[in-house]
Write a protein that holds these residues in place. Structure first.
Motif, mmCIF file in Angstrom:
data_model
loop_
_atom_site.group_PDB
_atom_site.id
_atom_site.type_symbol
_atom_site.label_atom_id
_atom_site.label_comp_id
_atom_site.label_asym_id
_atom_site.label_seq_id
_atom_site.Cartn_x
_atom_site.Cartn_y
_atom_site.Cartn_z
ATOM 1 N N ALA A 1 0.813 -1.220 0.000
ATOM 2 C CA ALA A 1 0.000 0.000 0.000
ATOM 3 C C ALA A 1 0.847 1.271 0.000
ATOM 4 C CB ALA A 1 -0.923 -0.004 1.217
ATOM 5 N N GLY A 2 2.169 1.113 0.078
ATOM 6 C CA GLY A 2 3.046 2.280 0.103
ATOM 7 C C GLY A 2 3.091 2.972 1.450
ATOM 8 N N GLU A 3 2.581 2.304 2.484
ATOM 9 C CA GLU A 3 2.565 2.903 3.817
ATOM 10 C C GLU A 3 3.796 2.447 4.592
ATOM 11 O OE1 GLU A 3 -1.082 2.639 5.976
ATOM 12 O OE2 GLU A 3 -2.308 2.803 4.173
ATOM 13 N N LEU A 4 4.933 3.061 4.276
ATOM 14 C CA LEU A 4 6.187 2.652 4.902
ATOM 15 C C LEU A 4 6.420 3.328 6.247
ATOM 16 C CD1 LEU A 4 8.590 2.651 1.803
ATOM 17 C CD2 LEU A 4 6.977 0.886 2.576
ATOM 18 N N MET B 1 4.239 3.525 -7.068
ATOM 19 C CA MET B 1 5.119 3.068 -5.997
ATOM 20 C C MET B 1 6.591 3.021 -6.400
ATOM 21 S SD MET B 1 3.608 2.373 -3.138
ATOM 22 C CE MET B 1 4.640 1.111 -2.397
ATOM 23 N N LEU B 2 6.895 2.934 -7.678
ATOM 24 C CA LEU B 2 8.286 2.771 -8.100
ATOM 25 C C LEU B 2 9.195 3.904 -7.626
ATOM 26 C CD1 LEU B 2 7.901 1.277 -11.699
ATOM 27 C CD2 LEU B 2 8.462 0.088 -9.567
ATOM 28 N N PRO B 3 8.792 5.173 -7.729
ATOM 29 C CA PRO B 3 9.683 6.226 -7.212
ATOM 30 C C PRO B 3 10.003 6.056 -5.724
ATOM 31 C CG PRO B 3 8.000 7.173 -8.617
ATOM 32 C CD PRO B 3 7.599 5.743 -8.380
ATOM 33 N N LEU B 4 9.021 5.598 -4.952
ATOM 34 C CA LEU B 4 9.217 5.417 -3.518
ATOM 35 C C LEU B 4 10.159 4.259 -3.219
ATOM 36 C CD1 LEU B 4 8.364 6.098 -0.570
ATOM 37 C CD2 LEU B 4 6.471 4.480 -0.880
ATOM 38 N N LEU B 5 10.041 3.158 -3.987
ATOM 39 C CA LEU B 5 10.763 1.939 -3.655
ATOM 40 C C LEU B 5 12.097 1.778 -4.374
ATOM 41 C CD1 LEU B 5 7.794 -0.606 -3.492
ATOM 42 C CD2 LEU B 5 8.847 0.694 -1.632
ATOM 43 N N ILE B 6 12.242 2.335 -5.586
ATOM 44 C CA ILE B 6 13.522 2.201 -6.294
ATOM 45 C C ILE B 6 14.129 3.539 -6.678
ATOM 46 C CG2 ILE B 6 12.913 -0.085 -7.167
ATOM 47 C CD1 ILE B 6 12.515 1.197 -9.931
ATOM 48 N N GLY B 7 13.446 4.620 -6.369
ATOM 49 C CA GLY B 7 14.048 5.937 -6.571
ATOM 50 C C GLY B 7 13.735 6.610 -7.886
#
Length: 259
Positions: A148-151, A242-248
């Motif tokens: 969910a992108g809730e890190l 989600m990709l920008p959040l998880l891989i930059g």
């Protein structure tokens, strides 16, 4: 081309390490979000689904396949190696180095319930744990929070604390992360443990293994840094966001119907 798959986005923790180690190789990443999470499915289901995903990726000219999912590795890596004519790299909890380095004689493994209950993890314990006591704890709800992108939400913090806080009273000195989603929650885990408890993320070791196998099999990069991201969900926007959040960085995402 290097191919990798996970039930969802957790395997992107492996993607980051492989891309950093082999920057000139094209990589195709498939998130089987139509079947996520794998952790609650039967071994038979996971094997059948992993073979379907693996055969698709092999058909896309993969030179090597990374099973970037602990649950799929424990259930299906043997079947994949039997049916696919390319090197297969699985992921598993770093029980061996954690047990070898422990000074208190107590470590923890955090993973999905399916992984913790698997024969493969039991075999690792039998082979490498020795006299070290290994506490197996499921990260309840952790996969869903990462998907969910809730890190760093209040709910994510509560779910991480519910698992990690009790371990602080158990005299453990090492934690092995046994799910590829969990490294994305490492900052929250570290807030609770401080520096006195070591965290083991297998991503860099997996990347070194991929590099070694490609060299052994004489595989050369085609020099095309082509990165494909595929989801089995009909809607690509959630993964793309989600990709920008998880891989930059962002990237286009394709939708694939494997039914």
């Amino acid at each position: 081309m290097i191919a990798m798959f996970d039930s969802g986005l957790g395997g992107l923790s492996i993607w980051r390490a492989v891309q950093a180690t082999l920057p000139d190789w094209p990589i195709t990443y498939l998130a089987d979000q139509a079947y996520c999470p794998y952790g609650g499915r039967s071994k038979v289901e996971i094997i059948a689904r992993s073979l379907k995903v693996g055969r698709y990726l092999h058909s896309q000219s993969a030179s090597l396949l990374v099973v970037a999912c602990n649950t799929a590795t424990t259930a299906a890596v043997a079947a994949l190696r039997q049916h696919l004519p390319i090197p297969i790299v699985g992921v598993e909890p770093a029980i061996k180095p954690a047990a070898a380095a422990s000074r208190t004689g107590r470590i923890a493994v955090l993973a999905t319930q399916a992984t913790l209950a698997s024969e493969r993890v039991q075999a690792l314990l039998d082979k490498h744990a020795g006299e070290v006591e290994v506490l197996r704890r499921p990260g309840v709800g952790w996969v869903e929070q990462v998907e969910a992108g809730e890190l760093d939400s209040a709910l994510t913090r509560a779910r991480v604390a519910a698992v990690v806080q009790p371990l602080l009273q158990e005299n453990i000195d090492h934690i092995a992360l046994g799910c590829t989603h969990y490294p994305f929650l490492s900052p929250l885990i570290r807030e609770l443990t401080g520096e006195q408890i070591a965290l083991y993320d297998p991503a860099e070791a997996i990347a070194r293994r991929v590099d070694s196998l490609l060299q052994q099999h004489g595989s050369d990069s085609i020099g095309d840094r082509c990165y494909r991201f595929i989801t089995t969900a009909p809607d690509t926007q959630p993964m793309a966001s989600m990709l920008p959040l998880l891989i930059g960085h962002g990237h286009a995402v394709e939708s694939l119907n494997l039914e």
